[in-house]
Design a protein around this motif. Sequence first.
Motif, PDB file in Angstrom:
ATOM      1  N   THR A 144       0.806  -1.218   0.000  1.00 45.94           N
ATOM      2  CA  THR A 144       0.000   0.000   0.000  1.00 45.94           C
ATOM      3  C   THR A 144       0.838   1.267   0.000  1.00 45.94           C
ATOM      4  O   THR A 144       0.508   2.248  -0.624  1.00 45.94           O
ATOM      5  N   LYS A 191       0.213   2.769  -3.981  1.00 43.03           N
ATOM      6  CA  LYS A 191      -0.640   3.955  -4.135  1.00 43.03           C
ATOM      7  C   LYS A 191      -0.134   5.178  -3.365  1.00 43.03           C
ATOM      8  O   LYS A 191      -0.480   6.290  -3.685  1.00 43.03           O
ATOM      9  N   GLU A 192       0.656   4.948  -2.309  1.00 48.35           N
ATOM     10  CA  GLU A 192       1.052   6.090  -1.481  1.00 48.35           C
ATOM     11  C   GLU A 192       2.548   6.080  -1.199  1.00 48.35           C
ATOM     12  O   GLU A 192       3.122   5.038  -0.884  1.00 48.35           O
ATOM     13  N   GLU A 231      -0.871   7.985  -6.501  1.00 48.96           N
ATOM     14  CA  GLU A 231      -2.166   8.525  -6.066  1.00 48.96           C
ATOM     15  C   GLU A 231      -1.996   9.512  -4.914  1.00 48.96           C
ATOM     16  O   GLU A 231      -2.711  10.502  -4.829  1.00 48.96           O
ATOM     17  N   ARG A 232      -1.048   9.198  -4.018  1.00 47.20           N
ATOM     18  CA  ARG A 232      -0.906  10.023  -2.818  1.00 47.20           C
ATOM     19  C   ARG A 232       0.552  10.215  -2.455  1.00 47.20           C
ATOM     20  O   ARG A 232       1.331   9.272  -2.496  1.00 47.20           O
ATOM     21  N   THR A 385     -11.502  10.106   1.075  1.00 46.60           N
ATOM     22  CA  THR A 385     -11.042   8.934   0.319  1.00 46.60           C
ATOM     23  C   THR A 385     -10.169   8.089   1.230  1.00 46.60           C
ATOM     24  O   THR A 385      -9.218   8.601   1.827  1.00 46.60           O
ATOM     25  N   LEU A 387      -7.646   4.716   1.779  1.00 44.96           N
ATOM     26  CA  LEU A 387      -6.787   3.712   1.135  1.00 44.96           C
ATOM     27  C   LEU A 387      -6.680   2.539   2.107  1.00 44.96           C
ATOM     28  O   LEU A 387      -6.161   2.680   3.207  1.00 44.96           O
ATOM     29  N   THR A 401      -7.746   7.778   5.683  1.00 48.88           N
ATOM     30  CA  THR A 401      -8.189   8.791   4.727  1.00 48.88           C
ATOM     31  C   THR A 401      -6.981   9.662   4.376  1.00 48.88           C
ATOM     32  O   THR A 401      -5.940   9.581   5.020  1.00 48.88           O
ATOM     33  N   GLU A 402      -7.161  10.528   3.387  1.00 52.25           N
ATOM     34  CA  GLU A 402      -6.056  11.414   3.008  1.00 52.25           C
ATOM     35  C   GLU A 402      -5.629  12.277   4.192  1.00 52.25           C
ATOM     36  O   GLU A 402      -4.459  12.600   4.344  1.00 52.25           O
ATOM     37  N   THR A 418      -6.845  -0.562  -2.330  1.00 50.76           N
ATOM     38  CA  THR A 418      -7.785   0.159  -3.200  1.00 50.76           C
ATOM     39  C   THR A 418      -8.232   1.436  -2.496  1.00 50.76           C
ATOM     40  O   THR A 418      -8.252   1.517  -1.267  1.00 50.76           O
ATOM     41  N   LEU A 419      -8.585   2.425  -3.301  1.00 48.96           N
ATOM     42  CA  LEU A 419      -9.046   3.721  -2.797  1.00 48.96           C
ATOM     43  C   LEU A 419     -10.556   3.821  -2.962  1.00 48.96           C
ATOM     44  O   LEU A 419     -11.090   3.439  -4.007  1.00 48.96           O
TER      45      LEU A 419
END
Length: 442
Positions: A144, A191-192, A231-232, A385, A387, A401-402, A418-419
């Motif tokens: 992740t 993703k991050e 994504e982040r 959102t 993750l 969350t963000e 997944t987000l």
Amino acid sequence: MEQKKKVAFYTLGCKLNFSETSTIARNFQDEGFDRVDFEEVADIYVINTCSVTENADKQFKQVVKKAMKLNDKAFVAAVGCYAQLKPEELAAVDGVDLVLGATEKFKITDYINDLSKNDMGEVHSCEIEEADFYVGSYSIGDRTRAFLKVQDGCDYKCTYCTIPLARGISRSDALENVLNNASDISKQGIKEIVLTGVNIGDYGKGEFGNKKHEHTFLDLVQALDEVEGIERLRISSIEPNLLKNETIEFVSNSRTFVPHFHIPLQSGSNEILKKMKRRYLREVYTERVNKIREVMPHACIGVDVIVGFPGETDENFLETYNFLNEMDISYLHVFTYSERDNTEAAEMDGVVPMNVRNKRSKMLRGLSVKKRRAFYESQIGTNRTVLFEGENKEGYIHGFTENYVKVKTPWNPELVNTLHEINLSRIDEDGSVRLEFVNVEV
């Protein structure tokens, strides 16, 4: 065909250590070793040490003991900050065969030719002045999130800190290397990315071995925001004097940077900040928090604070407590001051008794719980959102969350990495936000 040798790793300490362990592990794999979990039988155990935690030596001994239990003939190597500061001490621990200092740790495979056990650990450490080159690193601990190292070392002289002695001068990775590493990470479906270093706001200094700033931290942030496939992006810890308004404003409008800042305060008393030789006063801290709140009211703001520093009176501590209580922050990381050899603070008068340190620590931890709860409550009813991460914890999958609100929902392996856009509706007894159901279709 000769069977591949197995190597296992254990990391103590910070995100930076995790990113460096991953790089060292990839070096081993490039040399034909098989990486296995630390819980498994291996031929070599590598322990990346930390000098910040109070029980660094005790923790290290426990980890060595664990390795020896798994395989009493295994070769044990110690690297990292504690290995640089106290190499002889680590070498004397029963079972340790090799201790490598700050410049040697990335060349560990060069030292491992003969895997036979030594009666006494062999030490290869440098004078810390020699640690003037930069080795880029990133860690992929789970699927992740990755920790991406952008900077190492520190030129600050905080009176309680051994990190400059353990890691050397402030120096940075070339911007092009950071962007290449970020791109490599994104290609692995992660993703991050969390940016990490000793003093990341000082990014740009010492690039290519000089003290001239080729790029600034803002340049770095702007360039990373353009990398495809991420994504982040999350900034880890950044000094208040180096977190500029331009960076805060950029993050507030950024494509990928999330509204989460972790800003060390260490004390809410200017008198104590001066004794610590911090490079700001509390007024600067207030300005930073107010600026973040102005442009990102929903941002999460974490704070590092040290209690029981020499000379910290009850009045000084209450100044810190009240300052944090009144400040619109989201959580605290509380550290109980502990003496470190070769630091100015260790020689200071006004030693705070350990029971007083512990009481102050407990008070601030209680305040942190209150602050986090208030922050989570302020987010109820908003859409965020999340993750999701990869672990099944008692039938639940967790994610953030963000703006770093912890969320949980019944375990579903399809949610891993997944987000999802969700509505934060209710806080569970454990303090996280609970969702009854998340639709897997994104």
